[in-house]
Scaffold this active site. Structure first.
Site, PDB file in Angstrom:
ATOM      1  N   ASP A  96      26.029  43.831 -19.015  1.00 58.87           N
ATOM      2  CA  ASP A  96      24.885  44.724 -19.053  1.00 58.87           C
ATOM      3  C   ASP A  96      24.164  44.575 -20.362  1.00 58.87           C
ATOM      4  OD1 ASP A  96      26.974  46.451 -19.956  1.00 58.87           O
ATOM      5  OD2 ASP A  96      25.603  48.144 -19.811  1.00 58.87           O
ATOM      6  N   GLU A 188      28.688  48.998 -19.687  1.00 60.50           N
ATOM      7  CA  GLU A 188      29.044  49.439 -20.930  1.00 60.50           C
ATOM      8  C   GLU A 188      27.982  50.457 -21.594  1.00 60.50           C
ATOM      9  OE1 GLU A 188      30.086  49.106 -25.513  1.00 60.50           O
ATOM     10  OE2 GLU A 188      28.157  48.639 -24.370  1.00 60.50           O
TER      11      GLU A 188
HETATM   12 ZN    ZN Z   1      27.817  45.871 -26.413  1.00 64.32          ZN
END
Ligand code: ZN
Length: 429
Positions: A96, A188
């Site tokens: 992401d 993340e």
């Molecule tokens: Zn990163």
């Protein structure tokens, strides 16, 4: 810089660049609101990217590949003949990109043989080597930027491109290796990247994330992170006849925030200094809440911060007679240093890998946490390795191709070193 010269000699530079350009153009912005509600992947685009990566892994000869329901790409490459007993290692990168900076329609620009001048992008975005020592040191390198309307997404598509290219090279050149595992993870950036990681799936006892900055930088240390929620309770009364009964929770909350040490805020600290970060203040006369992030590299430093928060809450309570202040502390993540130090080989081999590719390891403390710190806490020591990306989370984000090449070479060295260090490892364990 010695690593720029090797760009012309490298035969992975071009495939690495092409992969990177392909990945950044795919929209994978994550959504923290959805992630906070437990939705994973938080955005469907990440699943599309996951499926694409799984397919690509298969096409380069990795056959044991799955995409989990939560969009983790998990791949395993069996050891080559004779190295079945070598320790298994895992490589991790996140799919992401951060929300808050446009991540759709990324149009990467490749600046070949960068000449050291100011790079002007759309929307008045400027990359000025006079203000960026790393850029100033990149004359002659191939630099990749966005067109200025979006972020670039080197965080962390550089990591994915590095790992994918490394695997491709290992398989196509028949480089002897122990078992290798690969995980590409979603979300993340929302802080939920490891929430649904299939822990039972891992056969490796050590892992490396590729999610960092300047060539040579490795991260084995991060903040201890706690969240403090302070609930203030007041007494409501009509404002016209409030005297003397009203106790205003809004005033209590704001007084509390003002009493926090001004020199220990995120915006007034750097390096290894910790801080108190007021993240949210909300409420009304009867009830108000302050959310505070506490960060400190040291365990006793963190304990001091927790005590300070409790003392300040008690002070407010005493100042506002009739009101109350309740503190709730929750742990977010812990400094991974101690756990990594318990298995020193993980960091020692990383240092050696960097030296083997001609880089001096620079230990860089992370003023935040990563998937690696969460994974370390869950039992897999996971240092973080540079990727050559810079100015993350901004429209001036850029990546250096020569540094990406160095990261790929580092990955290959890690594979080789773990394959040959097996005897020493067994003696230690
Ligand atoms: Zn990163």
């Amino acid at each position: 810089m010695n690593f720029i010269n090797r760009l012309s000699k490298s035969n992975v530079a071009e495939p690495l660049l092409q992969r990177f350009l392909r990945y950044v153009s795919i929209w994978t912005t994550s959504d923290s609101v959805a992630a906070d509600k437990g939705i994973q992947p938080s955005t469907e685009q990440q699943r599309i990217f996951a499926e694409m990566l799984a397919k690509e892994l298969k096409s380069i000869g990795v056959f044991d590949v799955t995409v989990t329901n939560h969009a983790y790409v998990c791949a395993r490459i069996p050891a080559t003949a004779g190295l079945e007993k070598a320790p298994s290692i895992c490589f991790l990168a996140h799919m992401d990109t951060v929300e808050g900076v446009e991540g759709q329609n990324v149009m990467p620009l490749v600046h070949k043989k960068y000449d050291g001048s100011v790079i002007n992008l759309k929307g008045n975005i400027k990359l000025d080597p006079a203000e960026d020592i790393y850029l100033a040191n990149s004359v002659g390198d191939t630099i990749i930027t966005s067109d200025g309307t979006t972020l670039l997404g080197a965080d962390d598509k550089a990591g994915i491109a590095i790992i994918m290219t490394g695997i491709d090279e290992i398989i196509s050149k028949n480089i002897p290796h122990g078992q290798i595992e690969i995980v590409f993870s979603p979300d993340e950036e929302t802080g939920h990247g490891m929430d649904n990681v299939p822990l039972d799936w891992f056969q490796s006892a050590q892992c490396y994330t590729f999610d960092g900055g300047q060539a040579g930088e490795i991260e084995i240390e991060c903040f201890n992170a706690y969240k403090a929620e302070i609930q203030f309770k007041g007494i409501s009364k009509h404002t016209g006849t409030a005297r003397p009964d009203m106790v205003n929770a809004v005033s209590m909350a704001s007084s509390f925030v003002q009493m926090l040490p001004h020199t220990e805020r995120p915006e007034t600290t750097d390096g290894k200094q910790g801080f108190y970060a007021p993240m949210e203040i909300s409420g009304h006369i009867e009830n108000a809440k302050v959310v505070l992030f506490l960060r400190d590299f040291e365990t006793d430093g963190m304990q001091k911060r927790i005590n300070v928060v409790k003392q300040l809450a008690a002070t407010i309570e005493a100042q506002y007679s009739g009101g109350s202040a309740n503190v709730k502390i929750t742990q977010q993540y812990l400094n991974m240093l101690q756990k990594i130090q318990k298995q020193p080989l993980v960091a020692d081999i990383l240092k050696q890998a960097l030296k083997n590719v001609g880089l001096e390891p620079i230990f860089h403390p992370i003023r935040g946490g990563t998937d690696g710190s969460r994974l370390t806490e869950l039992g897999l020591p996971t240092p973080n390795v540079f990727t050559g990306g810079h100015n993350f989370h901004s429209k001036s984000e850029w990546a250096s191709l020569s540094q990406m090449v160095c990261a790929e070479e580092t990955m290959i060295e890690l594979v080789k070193l773990w394959a040959t260090k097996k005897i020493k490892l067994f003696l230690l364990s």
